[in-house]
Design a protein around this motif. Structure first.
Motif, PDB file in Angstrom:
ATOM      1  N   ARG A 104       0.844  -1.194   0.000  1.00 45.80           N
ATOM      2  CA  ARG A 104       0.000   0.000   0.000  1.00 45.80           C
ATOM      3  C   ARG A 104       0.881   1.247   0.000  1.00 45.80           C
ATOM      4  O   ARG A 104       1.436   1.630   1.036  1.00 45.80           O
ATOM      5  N   ASP A 134      -2.921   3.521  -1.354  1.00 46.96           N
ATOM      6  CA  ASP A 134      -3.914   3.397  -0.288  1.00 46.96           C
ATOM      7  C   ASP A 134      -3.314   3.911   1.009  1.00 46.96           C
ATOM      8  O   ASP A 134      -2.391   3.321   1.560  1.00 46.96           O
ATOM      9  N   ASN A 135      -3.854   5.003   1.502  1.00 47.46           N
ATOM     10  CA  ASN A 135      -3.356   5.585   2.750  1.00 47.46           C
ATOM     11  C   ASN A 135      -4.411   5.521   3.844  1.00 47.46           C
ATOM     12  O   ASN A 135      -4.315   6.230   4.854  1.00 47.46           O
ATOM     13  N   GLU A 136      -5.431   4.678   3.631  1.00 49.92           N
ATOM     14  CA  GLU A 136      -6.540   4.628   4.579  1.00 49.92           C
ATOM     15  C   GLU A 136      -6.641   3.304   5.329  1.00 49.92           C
ATOM     16  O   GLU A 136      -7.259   3.243   6.389  1.00 49.92           O
ATOM     17  N   SER A 137      -6.068   2.234   4.787  1.00 52.96           N
ATOM     18  CA  SER A 137      -6.161   0.930   5.450  1.00 52.96           C
ATOM     19  C   SER A 137      -5.429   0.960   6.787  1.00 52.96           C
ATOM     20  O   SER A 137      -4.413   1.641   6.950  1.00 52.96           O
ATOM     21  N   GLY A 138      -5.953   0.185   7.739  1.00 54.59           N
ATOM     22  CA  GLY A 138      -5.371   0.185   9.076  1.00 54.59           C
ATOM     23  C   GLY A 138      -4.911  -1.184   9.527  1.00 54.59           C
ATOM     24  O   GLY A 138      -4.747  -2.114   8.724  1.00 54.59           O
ATOM     25  N   ASN A 173      -5.459  -6.007   0.833  1.00 56.07           N
ATOM     26  CA  ASN A 173      -6.869  -5.608   0.750  1.00 56.07           C
ATOM     27  C   ASN A 173      -7.756  -6.715   0.181  1.00 56.07           C
ATOM     28  O   ASN A 173      -8.646  -6.471  -0.643  1.00 56.07           O
TER      29      ASN A 173
END
Length: 214
Positions: A104, A134-138, A173
């Motif tokens: 990511r 993708d800078n939103e996955s945790g 993801n």
């Protein structure tokens, strides 16, 4: 009559040096295999001799394994020199000189930098870019992906018709990326089928090649 012990002493010394070289080789390969296994890219094997046995059973053999390990080390070094964040966020799999990039990226520039730097490593034949911006996955997303990879690794390891050591697995993801070498088309199909059967898998991307095509 006198007897010289030099030939016998030389043989003992040569034997010790030879054994020492093999011990160092076994240890290095064992550590490399264990490290790869911890990252989910290969089966985890502890112990030098056992590690060498697993590597030798791969289609690429010891020489191919050493070459791919060197490429991986070069790319990791280039990434670390460029950005610690890049090295932490981007995944790397190498098989027969083919480099698969996953992970990511924080932005499009990081994605481009990862590919550009990968091409700078000696021995690289192909770079496959599957990096997602993708800078939103945790943490929960990463944990789910790790669970998927672990489930799939377990499935193919205990399938007697699959040589699981020849496959690398990465999940980002919910997308499963497969890379490696299949002995037959049937074996490849079984691996893909196992991947699709794991819960929460969104898609399977197959970069596995047949042994006959190498």
């Amino acid at each position: 009559m006198t007897f010289s012990r030099r030939p016998h002493q030389w043989r003992d010394g040569e034997r010790r040096r030879t054994v020492g070289r093999w011990i160092r080789l076994f240890s290095l390969v064992g550590v490399a295999v264990a490290s790869a296994g911890a990252s989910g890219c290969a089966p985890l094997v502890i112990g030098g001799a056992a590690g060498t046995a697993v590597v030798a059973s791969e289609h690429r053999g010891l020489k191919g394994f050493a070459s791919d390990t060197d490429i991986r080390a070069q790319i990791n070094h280039l990434w670390l020199q460029h950005s610690l964040s890049l090295a932490n966020r981007i995944g790397l799999t190498v098989d027969h000189g083919r480099v698969l990039l996953t992970g990511r990226a924080a932005d499009a520039q990081m994605r481009l930098d990862a590919v550009r730097l990968a091409w700078q490593a000696d021995g690289v034949k192909e770079v496959i870019n599957e990096i997602q911006v993708d800078n939103e996955s945790g943490i929960l997303d990463s944990a789910r992906d790790t669970w998927i990879s672990t489930q799939l690794r377990t499935k193919i390891t205990f399938d007697g018709d699959i040589h699981s050591q020849n496959y690398s697995i990465d999940t980002i993801n919910g997308v499963v990326y497969l890379m490696g070498t299949a002995t037959t088309q049937d074996e490849m199909d079984r691996v893909v089928q196992h991947a699709r059967s794991v819960p929460n898998v969104q898609r399977v991307v197959n970069y596995v090649r047949l042994l006959s095509s190498l």
